[in-house]
Design a protein around this motif. Sequence first.
Motif, mmCIF file in Angstrom:
data_model
loop_
_atom_site.group_PDB
_atom_site.id
_atom_site.type_symbol
_atom_site.label_atom_id
_atom_site.label_comp_id
_atom_site.label_asym_id
_atom_site.label_seq_id
_atom_site.Cartn_x
_atom_site.Cartn_y
_atom_site.Cartn_z
ATOM 1 N N SER A 17 0.371 -2.020 12.845
ATOM 2 C CA SER A 17 -0.323 -1.465 11.680
ATOM 3 C C SER A 17 -0.210 0.057 11.651
ATOM 4 C CB SER A 17 -1.793 -1.908 11.656
ATOM 5 O OG SER A 17 -2.537 -1.245 12.646
ATOM 6 N N ARG A 43 1.367 1.299 0.841
ATOM 7 C CA ARG A 43 1.521 -0.132 1.027
ATOM 8 C C ARG A 43 0.591 -0.641 2.131
ATOM 9 N NH1 ARG A 43 2.560 -4.943 -1.193
ATOM 10 N NH2 ARG A 43 4.788 -4.895 -1.517
ATOM 11 N N ALA A 44 0.447 0.156 3.191
ATOM 12 C CA ALA A 44 -0.429 -0.275 4.284
ATOM 13 C C ALA A 44 -1.824 -0.571 3.742
ATOM 14 C CB ALA A 44 -0.490 0.803 5.362
ATOM 15 N N ARG A 45 -2.307 0.311 2.867
ATOM 16 C CA ARG A 45 -3.622 0.062 2.252
ATOM 17 C C ARG A 45 -3.590 -1.229 1.449
ATOM 18 N NH1 ARG A 45 -4.144 5.576 1.485
ATOM 19 N NH2 ARG A 45 -5.766 6.342 2.857
ATOM 20 N N ALA A 46 -2.475 -1.445 0.778
ATOM 21 C CA ALA A 46 -2.390 -2.601 -0.114
ATOM 22 C C ALA A 46 -2.292 -3.922 0.636
ATOM 23 C CB ALA A 46 -1.194 -2.446 -1.066
ATOM 24 N N ILE A 47 -2.061 -3.884 1.950
ATOM 25 C CA ILE A 47 -2.144 -5.145 2.686
ATOM 26 C C ILE A 47 -3.413 -5.184 3.536
ATOM 27 C CG2 ILE A 47 0.347 -5.580 2.727
ATOM 28 C CD1 ILE A 47 0.325 -4.647 5.655
ATOM 29 N N GLY A 48 -4.329 -4.271 3.252
ATOM 30 C CA GLY A 48 -5.636 -4.339 3.896
ATOM 31 C C GLY A 48 -5.774 -3.533 5.170
ATOM 32 N N VAL A 49 -4.809 -2.655 5.461
ATOM 33 C CA VAL A 49 -4.940 -1.824 6.663
ATOM 34 C C VAL A 49 -5.896 -0.663 6.376
ATOM 35 C CG1 VAL A 49 -3.720 -0.352 8.301
ATOM 36 C CG2 VAL A 49 -2.579 -2.361 7.353
ATOM 37 N N PRO A 50 -6.974 -0.542 7.163
ATOM 38 C CA PRO A 50 -7.850 0.620 6.989
ATOM 39 C C PRO A 50 -7.164 1.848 7.585
ATOM 40 C CG PRO A 50 -8.705 -0.822 8.704
ATOM 41 C CD PRO A 50 -7.447 -1.458 8.201
ATOM 42 N N ARG A 67 -7.342 3.557 11.591
ATOM 43 C CA ARG A 67 -6.223 3.355 12.513
ATOM 44 C C ARG A 67 -5.685 4.699 13.008
ATOM 45 N NH1 ARG A 67 -5.088 -2.084 11.357
ATOM 46 N NH2 ARG A 67 -7.230 -2.768 11.554
ATOM 47 N N GLU A 101 -8.507 -1.300 0.789
ATOM 48 C CA GLU A 101 -8.273 -2.279 1.851
ATOM 49 C C GLU A 101 -9.372 -3.338 1.909
ATOM 50 O OE1 GLU A 101 -8.053 1.058 2.240
ATOM 51 O OE2 GLU A 101 -9.242 1.784 3.939
ATOM 52 N N VAL A 104 -8.582 -5.912 -0.653
ATOM 53 C CA VAL A 104 -7.506 -6.796 -0.216
ATOM 54 C C VAL A 104 -8.088 -7.907 0.647
ATOM 55 C CG1 VAL A 104 -5.389 -6.973 1.119
ATOM 56 C CG2 VAL A 104 -5.795 -4.955 -0.294
ATOM 57 N N LEU A 105 -8.956 -7.530 1.581
ATOM 58 C CA LEU A 105 -9.530 -8.531 2.467
ATOM 59 C C LEU A 105 -10.400 -9.524 1.699
ATOM 60 C CD1 LEU A 105 -10.387 -6.308 5.571
ATOM 61 C CD2 LEU A 105 -8.395 -7.753 5.183
ATOM 62 N N ARG A 129 -1.659 -6.965 -4.466
ATOM 63 C CA ARG A 129 -0.776 -6.502 -5.530
ATOM 64 C C ARG A 129 0.633 -6.291 -5.007
ATOM 65 N NH1 ARG A 129 -1.080 -0.242 -7.010
ATOM 66 N NH2 ARG A 129 0.734 -0.945 -8.161
ATOM 67 N N THR A 130 1.583 -6.275 -5.943
ATOM 68 C CA THR A 130 2.933 -5.821 -5.613
ATOM 69 C C THR A 130 3.162 -4.531 -6.381
ATOM 70 O OG1 THR A 130 4.036 -6.894 -7.469
ATOM 71 C CG2 THR A 130 3.669 -8.214 -5.491
ATOM 72 N N ALA A 176 0.812 -7.972 7.494
ATOM 73 C CA ALA A 176 -0.159 -8.411 6.492
ATOM 74 C C ALA A 176 -0.979 -9.599 7.008
ATOM 75 C CB ALA A 176 0.561 -8.794 5.199
ATOM 76 N N GLU A 193 -3.472 -8.534 9.687
ATOM 77 C CA GLU A 193 -4.572 -7.783 9.081
ATOM 78 C C GLU A 193 -5.559 -8.747 8.418
ATOM 79 O OE1 GLU A 193 -5.911 -4.462 9.644
ATOM 80 O OE2 GLU A 193 -3.746 -4.442 9.919
ATOM 81 N N VAL A 220 4.871 -10.133 0.887
ATOM 82 C CA VAL A 220 3.871 -9.356 1.621
ATOM 83 C C VAL A 220 2.503 -9.507 0.965
ATOM 84 C CG1 VAL A 220 3.255 -7.109 2.519
ATOM 85 C CG2 VAL A 220 5.629 -7.659 2.154
ATOM 86 N N PHE A 269 1.592 -11.915 -0.908
ATOM 87 C CA PHE A 269 1.184 -13.309 -0.755
ATOM 88 C C PHE A 269 0.618 -13.563 0.642
ATOM 89 C CE2 PHE A 269 2.016 -17.863 -0.050
ATOM 90 C CZ PHE A 269 1.371 -18.385 -1.166
ATOM 91 N N CYS A 272 -1.301 -11.808 2.218
ATOM 92 C CA CYS A 272 -2.722 -11.439 2.259
ATOM 93 C C CYS A 272 -3.575 -12.624 1.801
ATOM 94 C CB CYS A 272 -2.995 -10.234 1.362
ATOM 95 S SG CYS A 272 -2.012 -8.794 1.784
#
Lengths: 333, 250, 284
Positions: free
Chosen positions: A198, A208-215, A219, B74, B77-78, B83-84, B103, B106, B160, B162, B164
């Motif tokens: 991460s 993008r890191a934020r967009a997959i839920g990485v705080p 980190r 974030e 997202v959780l 989004r893309t 992903a 996370e 990616v 997806f 999530c």
Amino acid sequence: MQASPPAGTGVCFSAARRWRMAETVFWLAAAATFFGLPGYHLLLTEIAIIGLFALSLDLILGFAGIASLGHAAFFGLGAYVAGLLGKHGWGDPLLGLAAGAGSAALLGFLTSFLVLRGSDLTRLVVTLGVALLLGEAANQAAWLTGGADGLQGVEIAPLLGRFEFDLFGRTAYAYCLVVTFVLFMVARQIVNSPFGLSVRAVRDNALRARAIGVPVNSRLVAIYTVAAAYAGIAGALLAQTTQFVSLDVLALHRSADVLLAVVIGGVGYLYGGLIGAVFLKVLQDVFAGLTPQYWTFWIGLVLVVLVLVGRERAVAGARDVVRRVVGIRRRTS
Amino acid sequence: MTVSLETRGLTKRFGGIVATDNVSFRLEVGARHALIGPNGAGKTTFINLLTGVLPPTAGQVFLEGTDVTRMTPERRVLRGLARTFQINQLFASMTPAETIGAAVSERLRRGSTWWRSLGGQREIEAEVETIAARFGLADALGTNVTRLAYGKQRLLEIAVAFACRPRVLLLDEPAAGVPEAERRELLDTVAALPRDVSVLLIEHDMDLVFSFAERISVLVNGALFAEGSVEEVSNDPRVRAVYLGEDEHG
Amino acid sequence: MLTILFDGIAYGMLLFVLACGLSVTLGLMNFVNLAHGAFAMAGGYVTTILMNRYGVPFLATLPAAFLAPAVLGVALERTLYRQLYSRSHLDQVLFSIGLVFMAVAAVDYLMGSQPQLIVIPTWLQGRVDVTVAQVGIYRSFVIAVCAVLVVTLQLVLTRTRFGSQLRASVDDPRVARGLGINVSAIFATTFAVGSGLAGLGGALGAELVGLDPTFPIKFLLYFLIVVTVGGTSSLTGPFLASLILGVADIAGKYYVPAAGAFVIYSLMIVVLVFRPNGLFASAR
């Protein structure tokens, strides 16, 4: 959902995880220097310390993408804390390491909030500022640190209550080598863990890191704090093995030297810092032999040439040569 | 509960410019909904408000009934909002396996785990392989993402998101720039997304909108201009005038 | 009190002349040149060598203190720096810090590590009592010279063809090239003038802030503060930042000498935490 393929065939991540033969060779060679090069223990000790310090910088520069011109702040703090403990009767080496690590980690945690924001440039200035601030503090607080004369009278108790630190640096080298090895293994684990992944994600693309839920911020704070603790331990090792601390541990050239070590060895490649430390120390030794007072000139020249040739290319080229000579392949990330 | 994503009076001003103008919008559970609008209509700003990249000047965003207006991207997202990106935002140093793995780990709240290697975690590996198979990336798992064909990169971009395991998926021009030869695979993959995921498609390409969407919303000058079924919107004379007339695609 | 203010302003003006070249290369050309101080040092040494070895009068050395670093700057820009414009900031930092180390060691080797002393002409020495404050004549001279430079710079940048070409080149080099502007010549000229001004600052400052081989390192942070705190969208920001820095530094050293450089560093960190793009950054 589709039928899942055979679960966990392990094709996807194993490349990074697997322990390679070359790594065993590397560490065996390091251990061999202890028995084979007894006359060089003092130099080797220094290399191990710089290597650990470089490893620490690579954790933030190579893996998190935070450029720092003031990493010596943590190194110096660790050195002073361990030195002061030794001077005032708390000479147990491991206690000193823990205190050095703890205090540097605390400073790292607090200053990490400064590097979260802003551009590369702001980060460079702020990290440089923090290191200079600490240098100034150590200079002013001469009653505590000895100021420009350095901290003298540091006494270190035998390691584990048994091994005296001898004049030839035998104990010191074994001690530094083991500490560096252990911390390297921990760093290797961190880099190959979900946490490490991460952090690399943040470095590559924070959006993008934020967009997959990485705080992202927490980190970065975490890795910065860990790196600071590593640097603090490296500083503590220096204070304990030389039984002396000078203002030099906080100087700009410390930060620049370690940057150079990382760059020589290869950024974002754990062994890079260690290999870079070997090169740096050998270079310094050679240059200091050529022109005792002016060796910084040659270090500067190395930096300039390295950048002009292209770091990637220079490092890859050197690695190629090494590979051909030793016949090994290594890559940790 | 039939609404998965909702905005009430969502407004964003930049200085004197109103980029999003009092938008009240609903995305039904399981929807295949398209958001269209001419260039500069404020589609990107709207997405940034939904995902939390920008704070709104006024109004609220609800995700499955919960007010998420003040939540960080974030956290959203959780909670199931992924989004893309219109322009690929991938991790340049990684392989698709690592990208999807990041992903997944996370989502499993393992992102701060440092004492276990990624490689040993069967659960993550298995899911990475499942997702890769769904998005046609199984053969490319170990290739650096920058060396993937552009169409594959676009697929990874969706994979990616997806990974999530979203309940709401925002697709920002998923087919943008994909060469004709690779387009079919991408459209089929998008069409095959599971029905329990509500999808909001932001798109320019009318072919894709008409083949995929069941409802359409039209955004003009930051405001919601029209909304309805594909039939209704495509027959709406005002929409034709404002949007379809402008865009030769129509 | 007013004396301190006055000294601070003189110091601040000097800092601006020293740092403005950096603010242009860094802010406008987005190039991190940590070796900027080396050009300032070059100017300082030109003046001391001309004065102490060849007996050239102080004022007569100043044009040389400008020209020598400018020529040096243009030579380095043409041969080395320009290759790095498109590189990462880390590369630029490594490269320029390498140059700093080389410059420091080279000057140490050639001139020795002792601080250089110059004797300024008698008519510039001493202080004058103006009812409210003691005014140093040399400082007044420095202020006057710097003020002329600041105004000239501002006029050149905003009123002349060169200024508009520079701004165009910076905004979008490709478009500028398309308009027939010789972008690389513009950058080279800018780099030369920036280096020259730094050299002039080094010469003027030799008397006020001292000169020895570690000059580029000692003042590195000051330059960076001016640029980062001042922001890089105009010259006004760095100018104000220089004045604040100058006054705060002098006042800090006078009132709380024990705190040393603390005041400045802490102030800078606070500013950068709250305004990471600088105190006077406009929404560019």
